[in-house]
Structure formats: C-alpha cells, structure tokens
Design a protein around this motif. Sequence first.
Motif, short mmCIF file in Angstrom:
data_model
loop_
_atom_site.label_atom_id
_atom_site.label_comp_id
_atom_site.label_asym_id
_atom_site.label_seq_id
_atom_site.Cartn_x
_atom_site.Cartn_y
_atom_site.Cartn_z
N UNK A 1 0.84 -1.21 0.00
CA UNK A 1 0.00 0.00 0.00
C UNK A 1 0.87 1.25 0.00
N UNK A 2 1.94 1.25 0.81
CA UNK A 2 2.81 2.43 0.91
C UNK A 2 3.50 2.74 -0.41
N UNK A 3 3.73 1.75 -1.24
CA UNK A 3 4.41 1.95 -2.51
C UNK A 3 3.50 2.32 -3.66
N UNK A 4 2.23 2.46 -3.41
CA UNK A 4 1.28 2.80 -4.50
C UNK A 4 0.89 4.26 -4.40
N UNK A 5 0.72 4.91 -5.55
CA UNK A 5 0.37 6.34 -5.52
C UNK A 5 -1.01 6.62 -4.91
N UNK A 6 -1.95 5.66 -4.99
CA UNK A 6 -3.28 5.89 -4.43
C UNK A 6 -3.40 5.34 -3.00
N UNK A 7 -2.32 4.82 -2.44
CA UNK A 7 -2.30 4.26 -1.08
C UNK A 7 -3.47 3.30 -0.83
N UNK A 8 -3.57 2.32 -1.70
CA UNK A 8 -4.63 1.31 -1.53
C UNK A 8 -4.03 -0.09 -1.67
N UNK A 9 -4.83 -1.06 -1.26
CA UNK A 9 -4.42 -2.46 -1.36
C UNK A 9 -4.93 -3.10 -2.65
N UNK A 10 -5.49 -2.31 -3.55
CA UNK A 10 -6.09 -2.82 -4.77
C UNK A 10 -5.11 -3.72 -5.51
N UNK A 11 -5.61 -4.86 -5.95
CA UNK A 11 -4.85 -5.86 -6.72
C UNK A 11 -3.77 -6.57 -5.91
N UNK A 12 -3.83 -6.53 -4.60
CA UNK A 12 -2.88 -7.29 -3.77
C UNK A 12 -3.56 -8.57 -3.31
N UNK A 13 -2.83 -9.66 -3.31
CA UNK A 13 -3.41 -10.92 -2.84
C UNK A 13 -2.31 -11.92 -2.51
N UNK A 14 -2.73 -13.07 -2.00
CA UNK A 14 -1.81 -14.17 -1.71
C UNK A 14 -1.56 -14.97 -2.98
N UNK A 15 -0.45 -15.69 -3.03
CA UNK A 15 -0.22 -16.58 -4.17
C UNK A 15 -1.34 -17.61 -4.23
N UNK A 16 -1.77 -17.89 -5.42
CA UNK A 16 -2.84 -18.86 -5.60
C UNK A 16 -4.22 -18.22 -5.68
N UNK A 17 -4.34 -16.93 -5.32
CA UNK A 17 -5.65 -16.27 -5.41
C UNK A 17 -5.87 -15.69 -6.81
N UNK A 18 -4.80 -15.64 -7.61
CA UNK A 18 -4.94 -15.27 -9.02
C UNK A 18 -5.19 -13.81 -9.31
N UNK A 19 -4.57 -12.90 -8.57
CA UNK A 19 -4.72 -11.48 -8.90
C UNK A 19 -3.45 -10.99 -9.59
N UNK A 20 -3.41 -9.71 -9.91
CA UNK A 20 -2.27 -9.15 -10.63
C UNK A 20 -1.00 -9.11 -9.79
N UNK A 21 -1.12 -8.91 -8.48
CA UNK A 21 0.05 -8.75 -7.62
C UNK A 21 0.01 -9.73 -6.45
N UNK A 22 0.48 -10.93 -6.68
CA UNK A 22 0.56 -11.93 -5.61
C UNK A 22 1.80 -11.60 -4.78
N UNK A 23 1.59 -11.03 -3.59
CA UNK A 23 2.72 -10.47 -2.85
C UNK A 23 3.26 -11.36 -1.74
N UNK A 24 2.55 -12.38 -1.34
CA UNK A 24 3.04 -13.23 -0.25
C UNK A 24 2.42 -14.62 -0.40
#
Length: 174
Positions: free
Chosen positions: A68-91
């Motif tokens: 969230x801190x690294x995004x210009x809109x300060x949101x969690x949009x498109x963040x997910x766990x591996x296997x959930x199939x979103x654009x940014x699987x972060x953990x």
Amino acid sequence: MALQADMTRAGLAPPRGFTLIELIIAIAIVGILAAMAYPFYQEHITKTRRAQAMSALQSAAEAFSRYKAGRPDFSYTDACFTGEGCANEIVSGSVPDDGAGPLYSLTSALSADGRRFVLTATATAEWSSRDGGLQLDSAGAKRWTDKGGEIWGCWPQGSSAPCSDGAAELDPEP
C-alpha cells in the motif's frame, strides 16, 4: 556363588532376566504414561502450528502495508496471496510454505475502495479437526474461530483457553 552352585547341582537354573508378570507390569505402566502424555503432545503441536499461522498472518499484513505504501493511491487494490490469481501476488498463500502439504490456507478480502483488508488463515481439511481459523484486519483487530466453531474477538494466548474479553472487533466490511 555358593547358592548358584547349589542350584546347578539341584538341576535348577539360576534366575535370569524378568519374569513374564514383571514384563507385563512394565508394559502396562509405559502404556498408561503414554496414554496420559499423548493428548498433551497433540495440544502442543496444535498450538505450535497455530502460532505459525499467526506469524504468517502478521507477516502478510506487513507485506500488504508495504504494498500500500508503494502505491500512488495508497490502496491495497490488486494485492493478494499466491494462488488467489490477482495481478500482484505479494506473499505465500499457505502455512507452512515449505513444499509439504499446507496446514492453513491464507486468503484476503479487500474493501470495495481498496483501503482495508481482512486476512484469513483457515485450517486445511487434514488439520481442521484440530483447529479452526484466524483473521487479522488492516486495523490490527484479530479474530479466532476455535475448532468447535465458536468465534472469539482475539487470538488465543498460550493454552487452549479462550482469549481475554474486550478485544477490538474486526471491521464488518473488509
């Protein structure tokens, strides 16, 4: 030594080892001790695995916050766990993440505006009979569902006793 010589002359063998009754009693004592210790061992394993899930949720919450801190809109949009199939699987989406069968699966739910999340660790089919699930939201509120299905407003501390009352509740809408 004289007793042994007398027994040999009389055709009796000197006593050696254990009698059958002594062996049976020893086995019974070991069995009773094992029967008493096994439930404590199982509870210890459950608490250890639950602690792994708690740690994974806290690490994931930190990863989501860094995202969230690294995004210009300060949101969690498109963040997910591996296997959930979103654009940014972060953990990783399972506990433990060692290639063996997972004991807990991790999932995320984001609010519509992408500003809040609820992370959930759910015991897998193999493990669900021993433990329930854990949740952590973006505000730091925690929830535990025990294996009986009862919901607590915090995570268990130490023993299998319920956690303290008065804990913060999770956001009703993630």
